[in-house]
Design an enzyme around this catalytic site. Structure first.
Site, PDB file in Angstrom:
ATOM      1  N   ARG A 154     -11.084 -10.496   0.599  1.00  0.00           N
ATOM      2  CA  ARG A 154     -12.017 -11.420  -0.073  1.00  0.00           C
ATOM      3  C   ARG A 154     -11.491 -12.850  -0.054  1.00  0.00           C
ATOM      4  O   ARG A 154     -12.268 -13.795  -0.156  1.00  0.00           O
ATOM      5  CB  ARG A 154     -12.300 -10.932  -1.495  1.00  0.00           C
ATOM      6  CG  ARG A 154     -11.141 -10.947  -2.445  1.00  0.00           C
ATOM      7  CD  ARG A 154     -11.352 -10.051  -3.659  1.00  0.00           C
ATOM      8  NE  ARG A 154     -11.298  -8.631  -3.293  1.00  0.00           N
ATOM      9  CZ  ARG A 154     -11.452  -7.624  -4.177  1.00  0.00           C
ATOM     10  NH1 ARG A 154     -11.688  -7.903  -5.443  1.00  0.00           N
ATOM     11  NH2 ARG A 154     -11.375  -6.378  -3.796  1.00  0.00           N
ATOM     12  N   LYS A 182       0.824  -1.203   0.000  1.00  0.00           N
ATOM     13  CA  LYS A 182       0.000   0.000   0.000  1.00  0.00           C
ATOM     14  C   LYS A 182       0.863   1.260   0.000  1.00  0.00           C
ATOM     15  O   LYS A 182       2.024   1.248   0.422  1.00  0.00           O
ATOM     16  CB  LYS A 182      -0.896   0.023   1.251  1.00  0.00           C
ATOM     17  CG  LYS A 182      -2.026  -0.976   1.255  1.00  0.00           C
ATOM     18  CD  LYS A 182      -2.845  -0.839   2.531  1.00  0.00           C
ATOM     19  CE  LYS A 182      -4.006  -1.809   2.541  1.00  0.00           C
ATOM     20  NZ  LYS A 182      -5.041  -1.466   1.563  1.00  0.00           N
TER      21      LYS A 182
END
Length: 471
Positions: free
Chosen positions: A324, A250
């Site tokens: 997910r 990130k």
């Protein structure tokens, strides 16, 4: 805080609540100078020093204001006046207040005591503090007190764990807390370490966990009631304690906020606490796939092909789409091993939902009209709002893979929250009543108790109200 149905003859502190309408009716009974400083508008507070003691004039706004707005007023008052309030018996004057309005006011007073790190130092938690309210029977006041404390305990636990710095909530620390919580509330506690997860085939979860210095902790908590014909709610909460993004690292500018990537799990945690303290006549199966998303020589890589618990293969294109992955195994394990009437997962999942809705609502996806409508209605009622988005099959085409059954992201720069929901749908094993709540924009944000972004407690009151009032 104790709620008492009796008059106080000699008070030193009084809360006088007014809507704008009530103030216009009764203002003539007070000193005219007060009207220059107080009108009854929402969040207005005027401190009036009288011979008997200190009176807090608290404005509620419009007469028909929603219940959650009464709670908002109480939260803000509780936060702002902590240093001025005394832990003494306090009279409430609000003859117009209904039972539900008073309940929301008391909830707000307790929820508003939260600040990090949390300690029960606020006057409202002092055993000497009593609220005296004559409009309701003592039995009803006792019930309101129980509900207010239960929802406060649930929401405060949610906020506290979300706000903890990363080094204070490593997987082993959080797991120990859950184990002790299970003992306290008599929940069935099950945890699978890395070896057990390998035996079970929880490959999607393990792909994220394999880069961690900490053992896997795929955790199941079960609350069971003795009530006959009770509904069973299956709750799956994303529990990434800290998310670096993995190899798909990130941007560092806001990475310190990634301690909030367990917002789905903490919402489930708070709901469990409320349900257990209220002994609601429901069953809850909660799955929390606990891990961090770390960078190491063992971390999973873009282009890896992973086999999930249900046997489907996943091509990993981005290791920052880790939520997910762990939810996939959480959902399929729930669907295959437990019989649930409803299956709901919550996750701080995508920046896409943040860009779409900001902090106004969560993104919701559901394959069932009844559940979808219940969640929307409950969200509006509790001010933990949701907006329904489509699950059209056209979105599935964007995650077809050449080397696996599906990819974990689409390469198109649009609609990732929908793509993520479509991905998760492949792991619910055709459960007929499923909802996915993407709460990335609403679980962590601007709050009244902190200077920077912090936990909002989103999801606890939403789920608690849904579960408690489902018929």
């Amino acid at each position: 805080m104790k709620l008492v149905n009796k008059k106080i003859k000699n008070y030193t502190q009084i809360f006088q609540l007014f809507t704008e309408e009530e103030w216009s009716k009764t203002s003539k009974n007070f000193n005219k100078n007060i009207s220059a400083f107080f009108t009854g508008k929402k969040h207005e507070v005027f401190i009036n020093v009288q011979e008997e003691g200190i009176a807090y004039f608290i404005g509620l706004g419009k007469a028909d204001l929603p219940f959650f707005e009464i709670q908002q007023v109480a939260v803000k008052f509780s936060q702002a006046y902590k240093e001025k309030l005394s832990a003494v018996a306090t009279l409430i004057v609000a003859d117009f207040m209904t039972e539900k309005q008073f309940e929301e006011f008391v909830k707000g007073l307790l929820i508003g005591t939260y600040e990090y790190p949390f300690e029960k130092t606020h006057p409202f938690w002092n055993v000497k503090f009593e609220l005296h309210f004559e409009n309701l029977s003592q039995k009803k006041l006792d019930h309101i007190s129980q509900k207010a404390e239960a929802i406060s305990n649930g929401q405060i636990a949610c906020q506290e764990w979300l706000n903890k710095p990363a080094n204070l909530k490593k997987p082993d620390i959080f797991s120990l807390y859950l184990k002790n919580l299970a003992k306290k509330y008599e929940l069935k506690y099950t945890v699978f370490n890395r070896k057990k997860c390998e035996e079970l085939g929880l490959g999607a979860y393990l792909s994220v966990n394999q880069g961690s210095a900490y053992d896997a902790a795929f955790t199941i908590l079960e609350y069971k009631t003795n009530a006959k014909n009770a509904k069973t709610f299956g709750l799956v909460g994303k529990c990434v304690l800290f998310d670096t993004g993995g190899i798909s690292l990130k941007n560092p500018d806001n990475m310190h906020y990634m301690k909030s990537d367990m917002g789905g799990a903490t919402a489930v945690l708070g709901t469990l606490i409320y349900t257990a303290e209220m002994q609601l006549p429901v069953n809850i199966i909660a799955i929390l796939p606990i891990t961090d998303n770390a960078i190491s020589e063992k971390a999973f890589l873009p282009s890896d092909v992973i086999t999930a618990y249900n046997g489907k293969t996943i091509e990993v294109l981005n290791t920052d789409a880790e939520g997910r992955m762990i939810l996939a195994d959480g959902l399929s394990y729930m669907a295959k091993n437990f019989k649930t009437d409803f299956l709901i997962d919550l996750a701080t999942l995508t920046g896409s939902s943040v860009r779409m809705f900001g902090d106004t609502c969560g993104a919701m996806f559901s394959n069932n009209e009844e559940l979808k409508n219940l969640l929307i209605k409950t969200g509006d009622k509790t001010n933990q709002r949701l907006w329904n988005l489509p699950l059209w099959d056209v979105w599935k085409d964007d995650i077809r893979s050449d080397v696996a059954d599906i990819k974990n992201i689409s390469l198109k720069p649009i609609g990732d929250c929908i793509v993520a929901a479509k991905f998760l749908e492949q792991f619910i094993e055709e459960h007929p009543k499923w909802a996915h709540l993407d709460i990335a924009g609403v679980a962590f944000g601007n709050v009244g108790y902190a200077k920077e972004k912090a936990a909002t407690g989103f999801g606890v009151q939403l789920l608690a109200d849904l579960i408690e009032n489902y018929h």
